[in-house]
Enzyme design. Structure first.
Site, PDB file in Angstrom:
ATOM      1  N   GLU A   1     -12.565   1.402   3.029  1.00 57.85           N
ATOM      2  CA  GLU A   1     -11.934   1.436   4.350  1.00 57.85           C
ATOM      3  C   GLU A   1     -12.286   2.756   5.053  1.00 57.85           C
ATOM      4  OE1 GLU A   1      -7.546   0.486   6.253  1.00 57.85           O
ATOM      5  OE2 GLU A   1      -7.679   1.704   4.450  1.00 57.85           O
TER       6      GLU A   1
ATOM      7  N   GLU B   1       0.816  -1.207   0.000  1.00 54.51           N
ATOM      8  CA  GLU B   1       0.000   0.000   0.000  1.00 54.51           C
ATOM      9  C   GLU B   1       0.852   1.261   0.000  1.00 54.51           C
ATOM     10  OE1 GLU B   1      -3.927   1.792   2.274  1.00 54.51           O
ATOM     11  OE2 GLU B   1      -2.692   0.270   3.282  1.00 54.51           O
TER      12      GLU B   1
END
Length: 294
Positions: free
Chosen positions: A250, A151
């Site tokens: 998220e 990420e």
């Protein structure tokens, strides 16, 4: 394209009853429940087996997210820490195999969040991270893990990989070092891209076929569709690269607990944070994402 949500949207701490959330996301219409890696080492083999069965019975795919603690930093300058991290991930990947999870994403190349009260060594962490991820990719492949999403994080949370361009270069270096680490992939998150990228569309196209996992949320971490993130541009870019993999929202909208502390949420981001309202917002966001992204 499969759509999911991270369980911690509803939580104040980095653990939770994953069985409860399997049932919840199934009712809301999601394909995926993303769970945290941290609690999995505490699960017995029987508990892992039950989790896998429950998810399969509900037709829910489990994916895993992880913000590595410092002692699991694969790019640490301390050989003992790197050794410990390798042992942790080896065990984790075996546990993921037992619950049928074939995808893990996060700052796997480093730790999260970085303690900036101490000096950082980007060059050294970058080089050690490539070496470490090459090892992890090979081990993960042996456990049937198809995607290790690295990420790209904003500068306030990590210093190693901040942009899609950096992430793409890092992933290519890992794959060149270890051909068996072809599961090591780019992971992008709209929240972080809103901070670091000049153009979100360009960032997605930069990753191209290396994009293995995609996280969504608004600039202030509301569910998608409630803010100013350029979703039409995002959808066009994803279609341009023929992305048909996983999209997991998220969102974090509540202060309190370790989650609120770590994510730096100091107020209610939405007017109503009751579970009923959060469920409604998540369901609406899912419909919005399916329409905008595919």
């Amino acid at each position: 394209m499969q759509h999911g949500i991270y369980y911690a949207y509803w939580e104040h701490e980095w653990d939770g009853d994953y069985h409860y959330y399997i049932d919840k996301v199934s009712r809301l219409g999601f394909d995926i429940l993303e769970i945290a890696a941290g609690p999995l080492p505490e699960y017995s083999d029987e508990e892992l087996k039950e989790l896998k069965k429950h998810a399969a019975d509900k037709n829910i795919r489990l994916t895993v997210g992880y913000g590595p603690v410092p002692e699991n930093n694969i790019s640490s300058s301390d050989p003992a820490v790197r050794k410990h991290a390798l042992e942790f991930y080896t065990d984790l990947f075996k546990r993921m195999e037992k619950i049928g999870a074939t995808l893990i994403g996060g700052a796997l190349y480093s730790c999260w969040p970085i303690d900036y009260s101490k000096p950082v060594d980007k060059k050294g962490d970058w080089e050690r991270g490539i070496e470490g991820m090459a090892k992890l990719g090979r081990i993960a492949a042996e456990c049937g893990i198809e995607v290790l999403g690295l990420e790209s994080l904003n500068r306030f949370e990590n210093h190693v990989i901040n942009t899609s361009k950096e992430c793409t270069a890092f992933v290519k270096s890992v794959r060149e070092l270890e051909p068996k680490a072809s599961n090591v992939s780019v992971m992008l998150d709209t929240f972080h891209m809103n901070i670091e990228e000049e153009s979100i569309g360009v960032a997605i196209r930069e990753a191209g076929s290396l994009l293995g996992h995609f996280h969504t949320g608004e600039c202030n971490r509301m569910v998608p569709g409630r803010g100013r993130t350029p979703w039409r541009e995002i959808g066009e870019a994803l279609r341009d690269i023929n992305y048909d993999k996983t999209v997991v929202m998220e969102p974090f909208v509540m202060p309190g607990g370790t989650v609120g502390q770590n994510i730096k949420v100091w107020r209610d981001i939405v007017p109503d944070t009751s579970e009923e309202a959060l469920d409604r917002d998540a369901k609406n966001a899912l419909e919005f994402e399916r329409y905008m992204l595919g």
